[in-house]
Design a protein around this motif. Structure first.
Motif, PDB file in Angstrom:
ATOM      1  N   VAL A   1       0.838  -1.205   0.000  1.00  0.00           N
ATOM      2  CA  VAL A   1       0.000   0.000   0.000  1.00  0.00           C
ATOM      3  C   VAL A   1       0.870   1.251   0.000  1.00  0.00           C
ATOM      4  O   VAL A   1       0.601   2.214  -0.735  1.00  0.00           O
ATOM      5  N   CYS A   2       1.929   1.248   0.806  1.00  0.00           N
ATOM      6  CA  CYS A   2       2.841   2.397   0.884  1.00  0.00           C
ATOM      7  C   CYS A   2       3.515   2.663  -0.462  1.00  0.00           C
ATOM      8  O   CYS A   2       3.583   3.809  -0.922  1.00  0.00           O
ATOM      9  N   ILE A   3       3.988   1.582  -1.107  1.00  0.00           N
ATOM     10  CA  ILE A   3       4.619   1.717  -2.425  1.00  0.00           C
ATOM     11  C   ILE A   3       3.596   2.250  -3.428  1.00  0.00           C
ATOM     12  O   ILE A   3       3.897   3.125  -4.251  1.00  0.00           O
ATOM     13  N   GLY A   4       2.366   1.738  -3.351  1.00  0.00           N
ATOM     14  CA  GLY A   4       1.323   2.177  -4.274  1.00  0.00           C
ATOM     15  C   GLY A   4       0.983   3.651  -4.111  1.00  0.00           C
ATOM     16  O   GLY A   4       0.865   4.389  -5.102  1.00  0.00           O
ATOM     17  N   ILE A   5       0.829   4.091  -2.870  1.00  0.00           N
ATOM     18  CA  ILE A   5       0.526   5.508  -2.619  1.00  0.00           C
ATOM     19  C   ILE A   5       1.665   6.392  -3.100  1.00  0.00           C
ATOM     20  O   ILE A   5       1.439   7.432  -3.744  1.00  0.00           O
ATOM     21  N   THR A   6       2.902   5.973  -2.814  1.00  0.00           N
ATOM     22  CA  THR A   6       4.072   6.746  -3.258  1.00  0.00           C
ATOM     23  C   THR A   6       4.107   6.842  -4.777  1.00  0.00           C
ATOM     24  O   THR A   6       4.353   7.919  -5.338  1.00  0.00           O
ATOM     25  N   ALA A   7       3.852   5.710  -5.452  1.00  0.00           N
ATOM     26  CA  ALA A   7       3.856   5.702  -6.918  1.00  0.00           C
ATOM     27  C   ALA A   7       2.757   6.610  -7.466  1.00  0.00           C
ATOM     28  O   ALA A   7       2.972   7.346  -8.441  1.00  0.00           O
ATOM     29  N   LEU A   8       1.587   6.591  -6.829  1.00  0.00           N
ATOM     30  CA  LEU A   8       0.485   7.457  -7.271  1.00  0.00           C
ATOM     31  C   LEU A   8       0.858   8.933  -7.136  1.00  0.00           C
ATOM     32  O   LEU A   8       0.552   9.748  -8.009  1.00  0.00           O
ATOM     33  N   VAL A   9       1.535   9.279  -6.032  1.00  0.00           N
ATOM     34  CA  VAL A   9       1.967  10.665  -5.829  1.00  0.00           C
ATOM     35  C   VAL A   9       2.998  11.055  -6.877  1.00  0.00           C
ATOM     36  O   VAL A   9       2.906  12.115  -7.511  1.00  0.00           O
ATOM     37  N   VAL A  10       4.001  10.189  -7.080  1.00  0.00           N
ATOM     38  CA  VAL A  10       5.084  10.491  -8.028  1.00  0.00           C
ATOM     39  C   VAL A  10       4.548  10.636  -9.437  1.00  0.00           C
ATOM     40  O   VAL A  10       4.885  11.594 -10.154  1.00  0.00           O
ATOM     41  N   ILE A  11       3.701   9.712  -9.856  1.00  0.00           N
ATOM     42  CA  ILE A  11       3.170   9.743 -11.222  1.00  0.00           C
ATOM     43  C   ILE A  11       2.032  10.754 -11.336  1.00  0.00           C
ATOM     44  O   ILE A  11       1.928  11.498 -12.315  1.00  0.00           O
ATOM     45  N   GLY A  12       1.171  10.786 -10.297  1.00  0.00           N
ATOM     46  CA  GLY A  12      -0.003  11.657 -10.342  1.00  0.00           C
ATOM     47  C   GLY A  12       0.346  13.132 -10.362  1.00  0.00           C
ATOM     48  O   GLY A  12      -0.293  13.922 -11.076  1.00  0.00           O
ATOM     49  N   LEU A  13       1.359  13.533  -9.594  1.00  0.00           N
ATOM     50  CA  LEU A  13       1.752  14.945  -9.609  1.00  0.00           C
ATOM     51  C   LEU A  13       2.383  15.328 -10.937  1.00  0.00           C
ATOM     52  O   LEU A  13       2.301  16.479 -11.364  1.00  0.00           O
TER      53      LEU A  13
END
Length: 437
Positions: free
Chosen positions: A418-430
């Protein structure tokens, strides 16, 4: 090798790194030498001002603690010992090469514009990783936690770069420092709230506005005099000690911005050289040099709010339910806890003060929560900071990113995913999103 690099200290290591960066960007040799050394001079000067602040404010802080009757059982040992503890852990031993290579991967894949050369402050990522390691018993989970913290910091650095550049007065830089970036989501949320409060909406009260409205009252020297008097009275000083403290606080208000100007003077030719080089070889692709949040400390709002936060923090520490931290070693450098709020709020004094106060409530509670783990890390690293079985912590360990990441990774495999997923969403989403200057 890593220990030797760290032993050089920021005043030597950063200028060396900046010298080589200058050469990469085809800046003439002696100009590169001058740029690197000028940056080093600025950091030396800033270090002297910080030492002066610690030496002069600590006695007043201790007297305030006595007068306020604070009896809290977790001692704040400060950022210096905390960095040593972070690097003495298993995760700390590998965090520099791992995070540095990870940063390059994100640059190559265009997922960040920031090259974080503030290597000394990787210790914030190490603390997060070490706590995750203790919670899970897994070195791999610890490293993942450290990398997630670094990734979030890089994206926040990209997001805030324009406003940082406006505050500092220099293009081509950003702030990926592990604590400063963690305060940005809180400041952004509160900025949204402030814009919906009638008397705060579209109104800005920074140092220049105060000076326009009230003349000399907004002058940094006068602000320093007023703050010095407040500290002296709170500490119960007589005239001699009060007068000395007033001069010292006024000196801090004046000298901090001047030292920052020296750092900016050294960075200027490197920034110009980088822009020319990148336009020629990378078709105008933009990169940022990631620096310590110290380069933002020259703003009058940051210094004034940071100093005002000292008595506020002591009172808050005694009244806040759930807090066990006695603020001490990190208090004289409180402007470091304020600087990114100044950036987000574009120097507005009232917004920065409110945001900093709310942020420091989180800091007190998180540093209380992390105390057992930090004490264990210190003992395992051979640091005799705690005595007679007591626990220690540091305000600079009270990191919102560190807390959220370790809470997730501490759950084990599912939480880590979940932590990796949230981080990836932030990195890609921003993506390439940036706040306006």
């Amino acid at each position: 090798m890593i220990d030797y690099i760290l032993s050089l200290g920021g005043t030597v290591f950063v200028p060396i790194i900046m010298f080589f960066i200058a050469l990469i960007f085809r800046i003439p040799f002696f100009q590169a030498v001058k740029a690197g050394v000028t940056i080093g001079i600025g950091f030396v000067g800033m270090g002297l001002v910080i030492v002066m602040a610690i030496d002069s404010l600590n006695p007043a802080i201790k007297l305030m603690i006595e007068r306020f009757g604070l009896h809290l059982n977790l001692l704040d040992v400060g950022a210096g010992p905390a960095s040593g503890v972070g690097y003495a852990t298993a995760v700390g031993a590998v965090v520099i090469p791992v995070v540095f290579l990870f940063n390059i991967v994100l640059l190559v894949t265009r997922l960040t514009k920031t090259m974080n050369v503030d290597i000394y402050n990787y210790w914030h990522y190490a603390i997060t990783g070490a706590i995750a390691n203790i919670l899970t018993g897994s070195m791999i989970y610890g490293v993942i936690a450290a990398v997630c913290h670094a990734a979030l910091s890089l994206k926040v650095a990209d997001l805030t770069a324009r406003r940082v550049q406006k505050i500092v007065g220099l293009e081509g830089i950003s702030i990926p420092q592990g604590w400063g970036t963690s305060s940005v989501p809180i400041a952004l949320l509160l900025e949204w709230v402030y814009e919906r409060i009638p008397f705060m909406k579209n109104h800005s009260i920074d140092a220049s506005e105060i000076q326009k409205r009230f003349g000399m009252i907004g002058d940094p020297v006068i602000i320093g005099v007023i703050l010095g008097i407040i500290f002296g009275l709170a500490a119960g000083y007589g005239f001699k000690d009060l007068a000395s403290l007033v001069i010292t606080v006024a000196a801090i208000m004046v000298l901090f911005p001047r030292m920052i100007r020296l750092i900016v003077e050294g960075l200027l030719p490197i920034s110009e050289g980088a822009r020319t080089f990148l336009q020629k070889h990378f078709h105008g692709r933009e990169f940022y040099i990631g620096l310590d949040s110290a380069v933002t400390l020259g703003h009058p709002t940051t210094i004034a709010v940071g100093l005002l936060l000292i008595p506020i923090m002591l009172i808050t520490a005694g009244l806040l339910p759930g807090n066990q931290v006695l603020p001490l070693a990190d208090l004289p450098v409180a402007p470091f806890f304020v600087c990114m709020a100044t950036v987000i709020h574009r120097g507005d004094f009232l917004r920065t003060l409110i945001t900093s106060f709310i942020t420091m409530i989180f800091v007190l509670l998180i540093s209380t929560h992390f105390a057992p783990y930090f004490t264990q890390m210190a003992a395992q690293g051979g640091f005799s900071l705690a005595k007679d079985g007591s626990q220690i912590t540091a305000l600079s360990v009270g990191n919102p990113f560190g807390w959220s990441i370790t809470e997730l990774v501490g759950m084990g495999l599912i939480g880590t995913i979940v932590c990796i997923g949230i981080t990836a969403l932030v990195v890609i989403g921003l993506g390439k999103r940036e706040l306006s200057a």
